[in-house]
Design a protein around this motif. Structure first.
Motif, PDB file in Angstrom:
ATOM      1  N   ARG A 105       6.022   7.783   1.701  1.00 21.69           N
ATOM      2  CA  ARG A 105       4.913   7.754   2.666  1.00 21.69           C
ATOM      3  C   ARG A 105       3.748   6.923   2.151  1.00 21.69           C
ATOM      4  O   ARG A 105       3.157   6.130   2.900  1.00 21.69           O
ATOM      5  CB  ARG A 105       4.456   9.174   2.987  1.00 21.69           C
ATOM      6  CG  ARG A 105       3.277   9.184   3.940  1.00 21.69           C
ATOM      7  CD  ARG A 105       2.945  10.559   4.442  1.00 21.69           C
ATOM      8  NE  ARG A 105       1.727  10.530   5.242  1.00 21.69           N
ATOM      9  CZ  ARG A 105       1.210  11.586   5.854  1.00 21.69           C
ATOM     10  NH1 ARG A 105       1.823  12.762   5.783  1.00 21.69           N
ATOM     11  NH2 ARG A 105       0.099  11.479   6.550  1.00 21.69           N
ATOM     12  N   LYS A 106       3.407   7.103   0.867  1.00 25.48           N
ATOM     13  CA  LYS A 106       2.287   6.340   0.305  1.00 25.48           C
ATOM     14  C   LYS A 106       2.556   4.843   0.362  1.00 25.48           C
ATOM     15  O   LYS A 106       1.673   4.049   0.715  1.00 25.48           O
ATOM     16  CB  LYS A 106       2.034   6.780  -1.140  1.00 25.48           C
ATOM     17  CG  LYS A 106       1.340   8.117  -1.277  1.00 25.48           C
ATOM     18  CD  LYS A 106       1.016   8.415  -2.727  1.00 25.48           C
ATOM     19  CE  LYS A 106       0.226   9.712  -2.865  1.00 25.48           C
ATOM     20  NZ  LYS A 106      -0.169   9.964  -4.274  1.00 25.48           N
ATOM     21  N   HIS A 122       4.610   3.252   2.371  1.00 28.06           N
ATOM     22  CA  HIS A 122       4.628   2.830   3.777  1.00 28.06           C
ATOM     23  C   HIS A 122       3.213   2.657   4.310  1.00 28.06           C
ATOM     24  O   HIS A 122       2.897   1.644   4.957  1.00 28.06           O
ATOM     25  CB  HIS A 122       5.385   3.850   4.616  1.00 28.06           C
ATOM     26  CG  HIS A 122       5.303   3.579   6.094  1.00 28.06           C
ATOM     27  ND1 HIS A 122       6.165   2.727   6.734  1.00 28.06           N
ATOM     28  CD2 HIS A 122       4.437   4.031   7.044  1.00 28.06           C
ATOM     29  CE1 HIS A 122       5.846   2.668   8.015  1.00 28.06           C
ATOM     30  NE2 HIS A 122       4.799   3.453   8.228  1.00 28.06           N
ATOM     31  N   GLU A 123       2.343   3.642   4.059  1.00 19.56           N
ATOM     32  CA  GLU A 123       0.985   3.581   4.581  1.00 19.56           C
ATOM     33  C   GLU A 123       0.174   2.482   3.908  1.00 19.56           C
ATOM     34  O   GLU A 123      -0.682   1.855   4.541  1.00 19.56           O
ATOM     35  CB  GLU A 123       0.310   4.945   4.435  1.00 19.56           C
ATOM     36  CG  GLU A 123       0.946   5.994   5.341  1.00 19.56           C
ATOM     37  CD  GLU A 123       0.269   7.347   5.275  1.00 19.56           C
ATOM     38  OE1 GLU A 123      -0.564   7.555   4.356  1.00 19.56           O
ATOM     39  OE2 GLU A 123       0.577   8.205   6.136  1.00 19.56           O
ATOM     40  N   LYS A 132       1.434  -0.346   2.862  1.00 20.69           N
ATOM     41  CA  LYS A 132       1.891  -1.583   3.496  1.00 20.69           C
ATOM     42  C   LYS A 132       1.313  -1.714   4.899  1.00 20.69           C
ATOM     43  O   LYS A 132       0.830  -2.785   5.298  1.00 20.69           O
ATOM     44  CB  LYS A 132       3.409  -1.624   3.542  1.00 20.69           C
ATOM     45  CG  LYS A 132       3.951  -2.877   4.241  1.00 20.69           C
ATOM     46  CD  LYS A 132       5.464  -2.929   4.229  1.00 20.69           C
ATOM     47  CE  LYS A 132       5.963  -4.171   4.963  1.00 20.69           C
ATOM     48  NZ  LYS A 132       7.424  -4.306   4.934  1.00 20.69           N
ATOM     49  N   ALA A 133       1.343  -0.631   5.654  1.00 23.89           N
ATOM     50  CA  ALA A 133       0.873  -0.667   7.040  1.00 23.89           C
ATOM     51  C   ALA A 133      -0.610  -0.999   7.129  1.00 23.89           C
ATOM     52  O   ALA A 133      -1.051  -1.671   8.068  1.00 23.89           O
ATOM     53  CB  ALA A 133       1.160   0.672   7.719  1.00 23.89           C
ATOM     54  N   SER A 134      -1.381  -0.533   6.154  1.00 20.01           N
ATOM     55  CA  SER A 134      -2.829  -0.752   6.179  1.00 20.01           C
ATOM     56  C   SER A 134      -3.249  -2.050   5.502  1.00 20.01           C
ATOM     57  O   SER A 134      -4.431  -2.408   5.530  1.00 20.01           O
ATOM     58  CB  SER A 134      -3.543   0.422   5.506  1.00 20.01           C
ATOM     59  OG  SER A 134      -3.235   0.453   4.114  1.00 20.01           O
ATOM     60  N   MET A 157      -1.590   1.274  -4.304  1.00 22.75           N
ATOM     61  CA  MET A 157      -1.338   2.672  -3.984  1.00 22.75           C
ATOM     62  C   MET A 157      -1.441   3.465  -5.276  1.00 22.75           C
ATOM     63  O   MET A 157      -1.204   2.933  -6.360  1.00 22.75           O
ATOM     64  CB  MET A 157       0.045   2.877  -3.342  1.00 22.75           C
ATOM     65  CG  MET A 157       1.228   2.478  -4.196  1.00 22.75           C
ATOM     66  SD  MET A 157       2.834   2.875  -3.451  1.00 22.75           S
ATOM     67  CE  MET A 157       3.087   4.559  -4.051  1.00 22.75           C
ATOM     68  N   TYR A 217      12.567   7.969   8.211  1.00 24.52           N
ATOM     69  CA  TYR A 217      11.123   8.235   8.255  1.00 24.52           C
ATOM     70  C   TYR A 217      10.448   7.320   9.269  1.00 24.52           C
ATOM     71  O   TYR A 217       9.662   7.774  10.122  1.00 24.52           O
ATOM     72  CB  TYR A 217      10.518   8.029   6.870  1.00 24.52           C
ATOM     73  CG  TYR A 217       9.006   8.060   6.848  1.00 24.52           C
ATOM     74  CD1 TYR A 217       8.312   9.258   7.040  1.00 24.52           C
ATOM     75  CD2 TYR A 217       8.257   6.906   6.643  1.00 24.52           C
ATOM     76  CE1 TYR A 217       6.923   9.298   7.027  1.00 24.52           C
ATOM     77  CE2 TYR A 217       6.874   6.937   6.623  1.00 24.52           C
ATOM     78  CZ  TYR A 217       6.207   8.129   6.814  1.00 24.52           C
ATOM     79  OH  TYR A 217       4.836   8.163   6.806  1.00 24.52           O
ATOM     80  N   CYS A 218      10.755   6.032   9.215  1.00 24.53           N
ATOM     81  CA  CYS A 218      10.169   5.086  10.160  1.00 24.53           C
ATOM     82  C   CYS A 218      10.560   5.410  11.597  1.00 24.53           C
ATOM     83  O   CYS A 218       9.742   5.333  12.511  1.00 24.53           O
ATOM     84  CB  CYS A 218      10.615   3.658   9.817  1.00 24.53           C
ATOM     85  SG  CYS A 218       9.827   2.976   8.348  1.00 24.53           S
ATOM     86  N   LEU A 277       8.347   8.033  13.262  1.00 22.43           N
ATOM     87  CA  LEU A 277       6.922   7.796  13.465  1.00 22.43           C
ATOM     88  C   LEU A 277       6.632   7.493  14.937  1.00 22.43           C
ATOM     89  O   LEU A 277       7.502   7.001  15.654  1.00 22.43           O
ATOM     90  CB  LEU A 277       6.475   6.614  12.602  1.00 22.43           C
ATOM     91  CG  LEU A 277       6.546   6.831  11.084  1.00 22.43           C
ATOM     92  CD1 LEU A 277       6.194   5.543  10.361  1.00 22.43           C
ATOM     93  CD2 LEU A 277       5.619   7.958  10.645  1.00 22.43           C
TER      94      LEU A 277
END
Length: 339
Positions: free
Chosen positions: A202-203, A205-206, A208-210, A215, A319-320, A323
């Motif tokens: 999750r860390k 992914h978030e 990368k997304a942001s 991280m 996981y993706c 979402l």
């Protein structure tokens, strides 16, 4: 009472045929329970499941009534209250009480209703933090537990000993399996309660997304952990249900471990996050190493099949997909084929 010679303290491995049997998977909505349900789909058996609204496993009366009504021939006891370091440290009473009640209620009801065989699932946290590596089954109760999860560990140790006590006193064919750190589809990705692998997914992914440039992970990154895919664990549990009938619990693992910092790098590579990994050394590491010996299960002819990189790619894909919007799900599908 069952035959003590067949199911007593010194019993040898024995075949238990689940074909055309009624099999209850307690905790079927959890990561491990759902994996066991998937694995049993290829067996010629009737799978029984019950939601929490149908039977509260913390209620002895509800558990007894459910077993009396459904009359399962075998039980996979995968139900538990689980969480990572933070959750264990924050809710020690809940972890100890709830898991004690679940184990006690199901074990007693299984005995009273004459269930033919039951497998209780535990955790590698039952072992002392200073146990020699790789950890053998006989390391149990040879030293103090890791303080960050001792409450959950004590409940799981009680479950093992409860099954052994019912085997010794009543001749019940109850066995215990102790899996290493598990991951897989349906894992918990809540950063306040999750284990390390899904938390890192999750860390990453978030981050990368942001578009973050880094991280942060807990601790020094030096501790080593062994990981096993839930589908491999489920396969091992069905194998043990069929082939093992002994007093001692059995370790279930992959036989390999990895440093947390290397795990973070692997996950970042799978996710596609190219930023920096920073260490928050004010947070606890937990046990520095926890690799279990799989010698006993291996000698019976079982071994894990799902590699860590491939398994992580699959979990990240699920996981993706779960979402609200999955910006990386399509690219991950392409990436997974390359791993």
């Amino acid at each position: 009472m069952r035959n003590e010679a067949a199911f007593g303290v010194n019993a040898e491995p024995a075949r238990f045929d689940i074909a055309r049997k009624r099999v209850w998977v307690a905790g079927h909505k959890g990561m491990v329970g759902s994996a066991i349900v998937r694995r049993l789909a290829s067996e010629d058996c009737e799978i029984l499941t019950a939601t929490r609204s149908e039977v509260d496993l913390k209620s002895p009366d509800q558990v007894r009534r459910y077993l009396a009504a459904t009359k399962p021939d075998a039980i996979f006891m995968a139900a538990a209250k689980v969480g990572g370091i933070l959750a264990n440290d924050t809710y020690p009473a809940d972890f100890l009480h709830d898991n004690l009640m679940i184990a006690a209620n199901v074990t007693e009801a299984a005995h009273r209703e004459g269930v033919g065989k039951m497998l209780l699932l535990g955790s590698s946290c039952i072992y002392p933090g200073t146990a020699p590596q790789p950890i053998r089954e006989d390391a149990l109760l040879t030293g103090p537990l890791e303080p960050t999860n001792e409450w959950y560990a004590i409940a799981k140790i009680a479950g093992i000993k409860l099954g052994q006590a019912y085997r010794k006193q009543h001749g019940c064919d109850f066995i215990s399996a102790m899996p290493t750190n598990l991951y897989g589809p349906g894992d918990n990705f809540d950063l306040s309660t999750s284990h390390v692998l899904p938390a890192l997914i999750r860390k990453a992914h978030e981050a990368k997304a942001s578009g973050a440039d880094h991280m942060t992970i807990w601790g020094t990154g030096a501790p080593r952990r062994e990981f096993l895919h839930a589908d491999d664990c489920a396969d091992a549990c069905v194998f043990l249900m069929k082939h093992y009938s002994g007093f001692e619990h059995v370790n279930v693992g992959s036989g390999e471990d990895i440093a947390i910092i290397d795990l973070a790098r692997l996950i970042c590579d799978v996710v596609g996050f190219e930023g920096e990994i920073r260490l928050d050394t004010t947070k606890p590491d937990g046990t520095m190493r926890k690799l279990m010996s799989g010698e006993k299960l291996g000698a019976m002819g079982w071994k894990a099949r799902i590699g860590l990189r491939h398994g992580i790619a699959g979990v990240y894909g699920s996981y993706c997909a779960g979402l609200p919007s999955a910006p990386f799900a399509m690219s991950l599908s392409d990436r997974a084929h390359q791993l």
